[in-house]
Enzyme design. Sequence first.
Site, PDB file in Angstrom:
ATOM      1  N   HIS A 276       0.787  -1.312  -0.100  1.00 49.62           N
ATOM      2  CA  HIS A 276       0.056  -0.219   0.127  1.00 49.62           C
ATOM      3  C   HIS A 276       0.873   1.479  -0.069  1.00 49.62           C
ATOM      4  O   HIS A 276       0.474   2.193  -0.651  1.00 49.62           O
ATOM      5  CB  HIS A 276      -0.970  -0.119   1.139  1.00 49.62           C
ATOM      6  CG  HIS A 276      -2.287  -0.675   0.837  1.00 49.62           C
ATOM      7  ND1 HIS A 276      -2.265  -1.837   0.839  1.00 49.62           N
ATOM      8  CD2 HIS A 276      -3.420   0.054   0.527  1.00 49.62           C
ATOM      9  CE1 HIS A 276      -3.599  -2.544   0.441  1.00 49.62           C
ATOM     10  NE2 HIS A 276      -4.207  -1.226   0.169  1.00 49.62           N
ATOM     11  N   HIS A 279       1.566   1.879  -3.583  1.00 51.55           N
ATOM     12  CA  HIS A 279       0.377   2.396  -4.119  1.00 51.55           C
ATOM     13  C   HIS A 279       0.261   4.083  -3.698  1.00 51.55           C
ATOM     14  O   HIS A 279       0.143   4.664  -4.521  1.00 51.55           O
ATOM     15  CB  HIS A 279      -0.975   1.762  -3.333  1.00 51.55           C
ATOM     16  CG  HIS A 279      -2.294   2.554  -3.533  1.00 51.55           C
ATOM     17  ND1 HIS A 279      -2.515   3.565  -2.692  1.00 51.55           N
ATOM     18  CD2 HIS A 279      -3.165   2.662  -4.601  1.00 51.55           C
ATOM     19  CE1 HIS A 279      -3.774   4.230  -3.247  1.00 51.55           C
ATOM     20  NE2 HIS A 279      -3.930   3.607  -4.358  1.00 51.55           N
ATOM     21  N   HIS A 293      -7.257   1.472  -7.717  1.00 55.70           N
ATOM     22  CA  HIS A 293      -6.333   1.240  -6.523  1.00 55.70           C
ATOM     23  C   HIS A 293      -5.830  -0.424  -6.267  1.00 55.70           C
ATOM     24  O   HIS A 293      -4.643  -0.298  -6.041  1.00 55.70           O
ATOM     25  CB  HIS A 293      -7.275   1.422  -5.250  1.00 55.70           C
ATOM     26  CG  HIS A 293      -6.816   0.843  -3.884  1.00 55.70           C
ATOM     27  ND1 HIS A 293      -6.297   2.024  -3.191  1.00 55.70           N
ATOM     28  CD2 HIS A 293      -7.000  -0.003  -3.305  1.00 55.70           C
ATOM     29  CE1 HIS A 293      -5.979   1.312  -2.009  1.00 55.70           C
ATOM     30  NE2 HIS A 293      -6.396   0.030  -2.047  1.00 55.70           N
TER      31      HIS A 293
HETATM   32 ZN   LIG Z   1      -6.415  -0.970  -0.435  1.00 53.30          ZN
END
Ligand SMILES: [Zn+2]
Length: 398
Positions: A276, A279, A293
Site C-alpha cells: 500500500h 500504491h 487502487h
Molecule cells: Zn487497499
Amino acid sequence: MQKIKQSHMNQPKITNYAPLLVAPAQVLRGENILSQLGDAISPLARRCAITNAKLGKRPLVVGGNKTLEIIHPYLEQIVKKYELKTTQASYLPDCTESSLSRLKELAASHQADLIIGVGGGKALDTAKLLAHQCQLPIVTIPTSGATCSAWTALSNIYSEASAFQYDVALNRCPDLLILDYSLVRTAPQRTLVAGIGDAIAKWYEASVSSGNSTATLTIAAVQQARVLRDILFQKAATALENNQSDDWREVVDATVLLAGVIGGIGGANCRTVAAHAVHNGLTHIPSAHQALHGEKVAYGILVQLRLEEMLQGNQLAVSARKQLLEFYTSIGLPKTLEDLGLGNISLCQLRQSAEVACQANSDIHRLPFNVSPEQLMAAMVSTKELSDSLSAKAIPES
Ligand SMILES: [Zn+2]
C-alpha cells in the site's frame, strides 16, 4: 523477596485497548436485494429524544454521477412508500477535504438525518467520513467488488489532484451494508480483478506486520488473510470466466466482505506494509490515476516481495513472487510499471513516488529492514525479474 514478586505478578497490567470495530451492524446480500432498500433502512429511523421528530427520513445519497443514476429508480420507488425526502450529491472530483466540506454544507441545508453511500471505494469513503463528521447513520451500497470500503471503519483522503494524503479512523463500521450481486455484476470485470489484487495484499502485508504476534485477534486476522488468499487462488480464474457462477459470488464475498472482516478483527495491529505504501507513492504520478487502487496495490505486493528478496535475501519471497506472477497472468493483474500504463514515466517521477512511499510515517517502515528511495526504485523496475535457476525450478509450496 518471594512475597514482593508474587504481589508484582498479581498487579493487573494497564493497557489501553482500542475499541473493536469488527463489522457493520447489519449486512444484507443477495440478487436484486436493493429493491428491499426501503425496508432495510426504515429500522434505522428513530425518534429524536428531544423533539420526538422522526429521524432517518431525509437521506443524503452520496455517489459518483453514474452510480447516482443507477440508484435513482430504486430511491424513487421507496420515497413515496416511506415518506422520504431524499437529495443526491456527487463526491467528485475525489474523496477530498473540499468535497467533504461541500457535502457537509449540503447535509446541513437538507437537514439530512441519514447518509447513503453508493459506488466504489472513494464514493463510499467520502460518504462514511461525511456521516462520521455529521454524526449520522450510514448505509453503504458497493457497486463493484473493487474494495472492502463498504465494510470498514476507515476512509482515505486524497488531494484535489487525486494524490493520497492520509487516512481517517472512523468511530464505527457502517450501520447497514447492502451487497446486491446483480448491481455488482454490472460493473466492468476489471473492478473485480482489482478487488482481488487489493484483497490478496492482506496476507502479504499482515503476515509481515503481524505474523509474529501472540495476540488472539491478530493471529485470527492473519490466518483469515491466508484463507482469503487461498480462496482467491482457487476461485478467481473460474469466477472471472462466468459471472453467474457460485465462484463469482464467493469471490465478491471475499473482496467486499472477508477482506473487511480481516481489517475489522486485526484493526490497527494488522496494518498495511509496503504494497500500500507503493500504491500511495504512485498516486503522486498523474498518469497513474487511470490504474485502479487494487491494480496499484497488486503491483505493490510484487515490489514488497522484491524488496524482501533484494535486501533480506528472503528466498520464500522469491517463490511467492513467482507464484503471484503466474496468478496475475491468469487473471490480468499488472506485473510491471508498463502494465500499469507507466512505461513512459520520467526518472524524476519514479523518484518522487519512491520518496513519498519512503516518508518517515509510511507503512513501508513496517518491513523488518530499512528501505531507501533508491532501493525502492530498483525494486519497482524489476518486479518480473527471475533468475534462470529459479524460473527453471518447480514452484515450492508457500
Ligand atoms: Zn487497499
